[in-house]
Design an enzyme around this catalytic site. Structure first.
Site, PDB file in Angstrom:
ATOM      1  N   HIS A 122      57.857  -0.027  50.093  1.00 43.82           N
ATOM      2  CA  HIS A 122      58.653   0.099  48.746  1.00 43.82           C
ATOM      3  C   HIS A 122      60.114  -0.129  49.198  1.00 43.82           C
ATOM      4  O   HIS A 122      60.920   0.877  49.181  1.00 43.82           O
ATOM      5  CB  HIS A 122      58.424   1.481  48.487  1.00 43.82           C
ATOM      6  N   GLN A 153      63.111   1.365  46.656  1.00 44.25           N
ATOM      7  CA  GLN A 153      62.938   2.908  46.988  1.00 44.25           C
ATOM      8  C   GLN A 153      63.861   3.216  48.079  1.00 44.25           C
ATOM      9  O   GLN A 153      64.912   4.215  48.038  1.00 44.25           O
ATOM     10  CB  GLN A 153      61.561   3.694  47.050  1.00 44.25           C
TER      11      GLN A 153
HETATM   12  N1  NVA Z   1      53.315   6.447  48.562  1.00 44.65           N
HETATM   13  C1  NVA Z   1      53.466   6.565  47.116  1.00 44.65           C
HETATM   14  C2  NVA Z   1      54.832   6.318  46.571  1.00 44.65           C
HETATM   15  C3  NVA Z   1      54.964   6.595  44.966  1.00 44.65           C
HETATM   16  C4  NVA Z   1      56.186   5.974  44.490  1.00 44.65           C
HETATM   17  C5  NVA Z   1      52.283   5.397  46.488  1.00 44.65           C
HETATM   18  O1  NVA Z   1      52.078   4.502  46.984  1.00 44.65           O
HETATM   19  O2  NVA Z   1      51.636   6.210  45.819  1.00 44.65           O
HETATM   20  N1   CP Z   2      59.411   6.386  43.276  1.00 40.84           N
HETATM   21  C1   CP Z   2      58.925   5.487  42.394  1.00 40.84           C
HETATM   22  O1   CP Z   2      58.612   4.373  42.611  1.00 40.84           O
HETATM   23  O2   CP Z   2      58.321   6.062  41.264  1.00 40.84           O
HETATM   24  P1   CP Z   2      57.359   5.426  40.353  1.00 40.84           P
HETATM   25  O3   CP Z   2      55.872   5.418  40.781  1.00 40.84           O
HETATM   26  O4   CP Z   2      57.603   6.534  39.049  1.00 40.84           O
HETATM   27  O5   CP Z   2      57.873   4.310  39.813  1.00 40.84           O
END
Ligand code: NVA
Ligand code: CP
Length: 317
Positions: free
Chosen positions: A134, A137
């Site tokens: 990610h 983020q």
């Molecule tokens: N680790 C989490 C992050 C969400 C922003 C997921 O993948 O659901």
């Molecule tokens: N932190 C993040 O990516 O949030 P969302 O899943 O709401 O996009």
């Protein structure tokens, strides 16, 4: 990010160098302060197509608002309604989107699918979360630490210690790689069998060897948080792993980010979470809503960092 002059993607935070991250943060800070150089609507006439295979609040809104603020157009595509859902190949989807849009942001179940899309698209592809990483983020998170510590640039993050508690997931992977690039120390503390993937630890170690950073895998959460400048956690069961949530609650308990663990970190340590949070599981209300939480400034930075990324990827196309 900068693969070559023609086509640049952001698939992994490790696509960026320390200098590029510093540059993005400087641009993001200028945008945030309303002091960015250049035209008012630098992305006028440009369209960002966004594909979501999983839910989102922050990513969908911050990318959409970011495009509008830069004068461009956000186009949200519901995966359920795309021909890809009916079997059209990723390659043909990538070729087609490249005919109309100027960049694609994708939130995908499988990291390989993000890479496949990028391979076949002639326009930049941005990873808006995959099962492995990610990057957007983590960039917002490191900027939040830089701001909180009143550092002049990302170079000042060298030696700062981040402790990550809980699931060794996509967010943990990007934090490991980013911390390693920036010369930070990162201690990751997870229950057995939920550690970050070996590939990311090895890559992190290789990057840290160049930057002076340090990756510590420490199963004891109390040891991990000692001397930390920032404590970070994420949900114990990520999107797609919901059926494991009850089982995970049994094993992850000692890794909860709460007042007890926070008391062991540096006195000015901050509390971080990418959101959405499962309050009362990986983090308590007390610390999430407490005076040391920078969780919402982190979320706010998604907008500013992504605008800087969009400018970098799109303004030369
Ligand atoms: N680790 C989490 C992050 C969400 C922003 C997921 O993948 O659901
Ligand atoms: N932190 C993040 O990516 O949030 P969302 O899943 O709401 O996009």
């Amino acid at each position: 990010m900068m693969n070559n002059d023609k086509k640049r993607d952001l698939i992994s935070i490790a696509d960026l160098s320390q200098e590029e991250i510093s540059g993005l943060f400087a641009e993001a800070a200028a945008l945030k302060a309303g002091k960015a150089a250049g035209p008012d609507r630098p992305l006028a006439g440009k369209t960002l197509a966004m594909i979501f295979q999983k839910p989102s609040t922050r990513t969908i809104v911050s990318f959409s608002v970011g495009m509008v603020q830069l004068g461009g157009h956000p186009l949200v595509l519901n995966y359920q309604e795309l021909q890809m859902k009916r079997g059209e190949s990723i390659a043909d989807t990538a070729r087609t989107l490249s005919l109309y849009a100027d960049a694609v942001m994708v939130r995908a179940n499988r990291h390989e699918d993000v890479c496949e899309l990028a391979r076949h698209a002639s326009i930049p592809v941005i990873n808006g979360l995959s099962d492995k990483e990610h990057p957007c983020q983590a960039l917002a998170d490191f900027l939040a630490i830089q701001e909180h510590k009143k550092l002049k640039s990302a170079a000042g993050l060298r030696g700062v210690k981040l402790a990550y508690l809980g699931d060794g997931n996509n967010v943990a992977h990007s934090l490991i790689l980013g911390a390693a690039i920036l010369g930070m120390e990162i201690a990751v503390s997870s229950p057995k069998r939920y550690e970050p993937e070996k590939e990311f630890i090895e890559k992190g170690n290789a990057l840290a060897a160049k930057s002076g950073g340090k990756i510590i895998i420490e199963p004891d959460p109390e040891a991990a948080v000692r001397g930390a400048d920032a404590l970070y956690t994420d949900v114990w069961a990520s999107m797609g792993k919901e059926d494991e949530r009850e089982h995970r609650k049994q094993v992850f308990g000692p890794y909860q980010l709460n007042a007890g663990l926070l008391a062991l970190a540096k006195p000015d340590a901050v509390v971080m979470h990418c959101l959405p949070a499962h309050r009362g599981e990986e983090i308590t209300d007390e610390v999430l809503d407490g005076p040391r939480s920078i969780v919402f400034p982190q979320a706010a930075n998604r907008l500013h960092v992504q605008k800087a990324i969009l400018l970098r990827l799109l303004s030369k196309n």
